[in-house]
Design an enzyme around this catalytic site. Sequence first.
Site, PDB file in Angstrom:
ATOM      1  N   ASP A  13       0.855  -1.179   0.000  1.00 23.21           N
ATOM      2  CA  ASP A  13       0.000   0.000   0.000  1.00 23.21           C
ATOM      3  C   ASP A  13       0.897   1.237   0.000  1.00 23.21           C
ATOM      4  O   ASP A  13       2.086   1.169   0.324  1.00 23.21           O
ATOM      5  CB  ASP A  13      -0.901  -0.034   1.236  1.00 23.21           C
ATOM      6  N   ASP A  15      -0.223   5.001   1.040  1.00 22.79           N
ATOM      7  CA  ASP A  15      -0.448   5.868   2.201  1.00 22.79           C
ATOM      8  C   ASP A  15      -0.401   5.062   3.495  1.00 22.79           C
ATOM      9  O   ASP A  15      -1.089   4.053   3.626  1.00 22.79           O
ATOM     10  CB  ASP A  15      -1.801   6.572   2.086  1.00 22.79           C
TER      11      ASP A  15
END
Length: 259
Positions: A13, A15
């Site tokens: 991922d 963020d």
Amino acid sequence: MAERKPIESWLTDMDGVLIHEGVPIPGADAFIKRLRESGKPFLVLTNNSIYTARDLHARLLRMGLEVPEENIWTSALATAKFLDDQRPGGTAYVVGEAGLTTALHAVGYVLTDSQPDFVVLGETRTYSFEAMTKAVRLINEGARFICTNPDATGPSLEGVLPATGSVAALITAATGKKPYFVGKPNPLMMRAGLNQIGAHSETSAMIGDRMDTDVLAGLEAGMTTYLVRTGLTSDADIDRYPYRPSRVVDSIADLVDRI
């Protein structure tokens, strides 16, 4: 826990794992550098459909993270791939930004508000009542309802913002029709990403900061899962879920030597 095969490809991922509020998380640059030097397939994922892969490449580069366009996988790209598989050359009414419209154009979709096959809802910072009303009417007239991701809120420098999932709930309340969500935690996004880089779930790992999207999607796609403590999930939160990540680490820096 049963022994798994060595990890040959990585999904992470963005963020909360590589960056936080526009600033790289310590160790992110070393992790990306090690991945690129290793030659192992990898993808940086985001449920945010606002930006194109080219936009994100430029944004990350300005932060000192060199991630090629082809190693970025967004919910917008996954949605376009899904629609192209479902109905090649179809039509859609889109509520979203350039990341989503560009992805749909790239697979040959025509964007229209006249009897579209699909209403596609993505992330945007300018949801308008007019656009939502149009979406409601088109869905009531028979268009199928698709959403890029189910996130109810998103982060910003000013605080929490309503996101795609919240607007989808409004449209569902007005139409009685629930959308199909393509992005995490739907493992479809992960499997499409793995196919994109020629990887296999049994030799792949997913790194994330959220139990309800990253870890769940990785788990359901059959991957090893790593939860980092640099994002939204605390140790106390982990115990509230009926499933667990394969490993919990402090940050992405702890995974550099595992590549």
